[in-house]
Write a protein that holds these residues in place. Structure first.
Motif, PDB file in Angstrom:
ATOM      1  N   PRO A  51       0.820  -1.202   0.000  1.00 30.00           N
ATOM      2  CA  PRO A  51       0.000   0.000   0.000  1.00 30.00           C
ATOM      3  C   PRO A  51       0.860   1.261   0.000  1.00 30.00           C
ATOM      4  O   PRO A  51       2.089   1.198   0.094  1.00 30.00           O
ATOM      5  CB  PRO A  51      -0.811  -0.124   1.294  1.00 30.00           C
ATOM      6  CG  PRO A  51      -0.728  -1.570   1.676  1.00 30.00           C
ATOM      7  CD  PRO A  51       0.597  -2.040   1.185  1.00 30.00           C
ATOM      8  N   ILE A  52       0.200   2.415  -0.088  1.00 29.98           N
ATOM      9  CA  ILE A  52       0.895   3.698  -0.152  1.00 29.98           C
ATOM     10  C   ILE A  52       1.772   3.856   1.091  1.00 29.98           C
ATOM     11  O   ILE A  52       1.275   3.828   2.209  1.00 29.98           O
ATOM     12  CB  ILE A  52      -0.101   4.859  -0.258  1.00 29.98           C
ATOM     13  CG1 ILE A  52      -0.976   4.681  -1.508  1.00 29.98           C
ATOM     14  CG2 ILE A  52       0.631   6.199  -0.323  1.00 29.98           C
ATOM     15  CD1 ILE A  52      -2.109   5.677  -1.621  1.00 29.98           C
ATOM     16  N   PRO A  53       3.078   4.014   0.934  1.00 29.82           N
ATOM     17  CA  PRO A  53       3.983   4.035   2.092  1.00 29.82           C
ATOM     18  C   PRO A  53       3.714   5.211   3.034  1.00 29.82           C
ATOM     19  O   PRO A  53       3.430   6.322   2.590  1.00 29.82           O
ATOM     20  CB  PRO A  53       5.377   4.166   1.454  1.00 29.82           C
ATOM     21  CG  PRO A  53       5.204   3.720   0.042  1.00 29.82           C
ATOM     22  CD  PRO A  53       3.805   4.099  -0.337  1.00 29.82           C
ATOM     23  N   GLN A  54       3.767   4.941   4.334  1.00 23.94           N
ATOM     24  CA  GLN A  54       3.638   5.947   5.384  1.00 23.94           C
ATOM     25  C   GLN A  54       2.320   6.723   5.319  1.00 23.94           C
ATOM     26  O   GLN A  54       2.221   7.817   5.876  1.00 23.94           O
ATOM     27  CB  GLN A  54       4.817   6.945   5.352  1.00 23.94           C
ATOM     28  CG  GLN A  54       6.117   6.400   5.909  1.00 23.94           C
ATOM     29  CD  GLN A  54       6.832   5.503   4.921  1.00 23.94           C
ATOM     30  OE1 GLN A  54       7.069   5.900   3.777  1.00 23.94           O
ATOM     31  NE2 GLN A  54       7.201   4.306   5.344  1.00 23.94           N
ATOM     32  N   GLU A  55       1.322   6.170   4.676  1.00 21.47           N
ATOM     33  CA  GLU A  55       0.017   6.826   4.630  1.00 21.47           C
ATOM     34  C   GLU A  55      -1.040   5.795   5.028  1.00 21.47           C
ATOM     35  O   GLU A  55      -1.588   5.093   4.182  1.00 21.47           O
ATOM     36  CB  GLU A  55      -0.261   7.394   3.236  1.00 21.47           C
ATOM     37  CG  GLU A  55       0.733   8.469   2.807  1.00 21.47           C
ATOM     38  CD  GLU A  55       0.419   9.079   1.435  1.00 21.47           C
ATOM     39  OE1 GLU A  55      -0.761   9.058   1.033  1.00 21.47           O
ATOM     40  OE2 GLU A  55       1.354   9.576   0.780  1.00 21.47           O
ATOM     41  N   ASP A  56      -1.298   5.689   6.342  1.00 19.36           N
ATOM     42  CA  ASP A  56      -2.195   4.645   6.824  1.00 19.36           C
ATOM     43  C   ASP A  56      -3.625   5.130   7.028  1.00 19.36           C
ATOM     44  O   ASP A  56      -4.461   4.413   7.579  1.00 19.36           O
ATOM     45  CB  ASP A  56      -1.665   4.024   8.118  1.00 19.36           C
ATOM     46  CG  ASP A  56      -1.454   5.045   9.224  1.00 19.36           C
ATOM     47  OD1 ASP A  56      -1.796   6.232   9.021  1.00 19.36           O
ATOM     48  OD2 ASP A  56      -0.935   4.652  10.287  1.00 19.36           O
ATOM     49  N   SER A  57      -3.927   6.344   6.591  1.00 17.86           N
ATOM     50  CA  SER A  57      -5.307   6.824   6.597  1.00 17.86           C
ATOM     51  C   SER A  57      -5.437   7.907   5.535  1.00 17.86           C
ATOM     52  O   SER A  57      -4.463   8.579   5.192  1.00 17.86           O
ATOM     53  CB  SER A  57      -5.702   7.384   7.970  1.00 17.86           C
ATOM     54  OG  SER A  57      -4.943   8.535   8.278  1.00 17.86           O
TER      55      SER A  57
END
Length: 417
Positions: free
Chosen positions: A97-103
């Motif tokens: 998934p998009i790195p360092q973007e968990d929301s």
């Protein structure tokens, strides 16, 4: 971390980036970047609808999904020295998934989605039985996905790109358009259509503009199906550690990638059957000069699967034969056999409290195994679908005590009429 050769900013749309990708196949779409044989690099990818599907409890966005805009592909990426007749070697080193973007509002920012597409906008493998749009949102925690819309299951994702391939030559593109146009002509009013012809509306063609854009948009092929260049193959085992060999049809090869999946079952049966996400993929490329002739790989990709699959040691399998729901016998129809196997699995799961739509969404997104088990015993082919029992929070095996009845929760959202 490898050099990011195709960056994407999550706060900007796909067409408002430093490098603009594409959503059609054509040999004249210019490469966005060039790499060399032996290079290792990172590519950012947007989920295939570029943010049109939302993390909510409505399926109206799936009902109205803009199919003319897919797929949002990163590339083309030219490989220095690649020439027609070569094989392009691509190693998948990592992806997620998009790195360092968990929301956030984009699929890949800590969540993804699975959709059942309506018959009037895409359809699916079982569209006769499931003609309406539904959606399930999946939350990511490490390598595990769970859903408020399909409770009682959690599974480790086999992350993979649903789509990767090289640009077609002008001759190959003309072949695609000719043969797919001939198929459409056999039943031009069919819904869903038999194939998708070139469509200038919503075409994204990298850096092309003006008269060149109009010329290419009129003939460029849609990215929906797999073809000789690889394309939208949706192979769930095409994951970390995989090595793929693509035919090269144009100078530079012009590799493109997108449609990342957190998880998927064999067949991606709901059409949007995977857990769709944006994210990243790390690649290594090299060339086998003259490899197309050397290995007889002229109109297909071949690959070595990765070895990072989740470990499930117990499976519940369902079989199907080539007999329609109306009891009509078909001759060795393996597609029909797999449909029947999937329907048997769905019927079975409803005995535990799931709605048919929840079970269908589960089969599309979970790491099920689909197999052609018998293709020679006339008149019936036999296909099987294997479901790992370890994905369930309860016992799904038949027993003397009967099936456990779970709380199906809020269920999968259905679109309004």
């Amino acid at each position: 971390m490898p050099e990011v050769v195709f960056p994407l900013d999550s706060s900007r749309s796909f067409t408002d980036q430093e490098l603009v990708g594409h959503n059609r196949w054509h040999p004249d779409i210019p490469p966005a970047v060039t790499v060399r044989p032996g290079d290792v690099f990172r590519v950012h990818c947007r989920e295939w609808f570029d943010g049109a599907i939302h993390n909510d409890d409505s399926a109206d966005d799936v009902r109205d999904a803009p199919l003319s805009r897919v797929h949002a592909l990163s590339g083309p990426i030219a490989v220095e020295g690649a020439e027609p007749s070569d094989l392009l070697l691509v190693d998948i080193l990592d992806l997620g998934p998009i790195p360092q973007e968990d929301s956030g509002p984009l699929a890949g920012q800590g969540w993804g989605y699975t959709g059942i597409f309506s018959r009037t906008n895409g359809g699916g493998f079982l569209t006769d039985q499931f003609p309406d749009a539904y959606k399930a949102i999946w939350d990511f925690r490490g390598q595990t996905a769970t859903s408020r819309h399909v409770p009682g299951v959690s599974y480790t994702g086999i992350t993979h790109p649903g789509l990767m391939g090289t640009a077609p030559s002008a001759d190959l593109l003309a072949r695609w358009n000719r043969r797919e146009g001939a198929l459409i002509a056999t039943d031009p009013d069919r819904n869903p259509p038999l194939a998708l012809p070139p469509l200038p509306d919503d075409a994204i063609l990298g850096s092309l503009s003006g008269a060149d854009f109009d010329r290419v948009a009129a003939a460029a092929a849609r990215t929906a199906p797999p073809r000789e260049n690889g394309g939208n193959q949706d192979i769930k085992n095409f994951t970390r550690g995989s090595r793929v060999f693509y035919p090269v049809f144009v100078p530079g090869a012009n590799l493109s990638v997108g449609d990342l999946h957190f998880s998927q079952g064999d067949g991606e049966i709901t059409f949007c059957g995977a857990i769709e996400m944006g994210g990243f993929i790390d690649l290594h490329v090299d060339l086998l000069k003259g490899g197309m002739e050397t290995y007889g790989v002229a109109e297909n990709a071949i690959f070595l699967p990765g070895n990072v699959e989740p470990r499930y040691d117990r499976w519940l399998a369902f079989s199907g034969t080539s007999v329609t729901l109306d009891d009509e016998q078909r001759y060795l129809d393996s597609d029909l056999s797999y449909q029947r196997a999937c329907l048997h699995a769905i019927d079975y799961l409803t005995k535990f409290g799931y709605s048919p739509e929840q079970a269908y969404l589960l089969l599309g997104s979970a790491p099920i195994e689909g197999r052609l088990s018998g293709v020679v015993d006339i008149p019936n082919s036999c296909a099987t679908v294997y479901i790992p029992t370890g994905i369930f929070d309860f016992d799904v095996e038949p027993s003397a005590s009967g099936p456990v009845r779970i709380d199906p929760g809020m269920g999968a959202p259905r679109s309004s009429a």
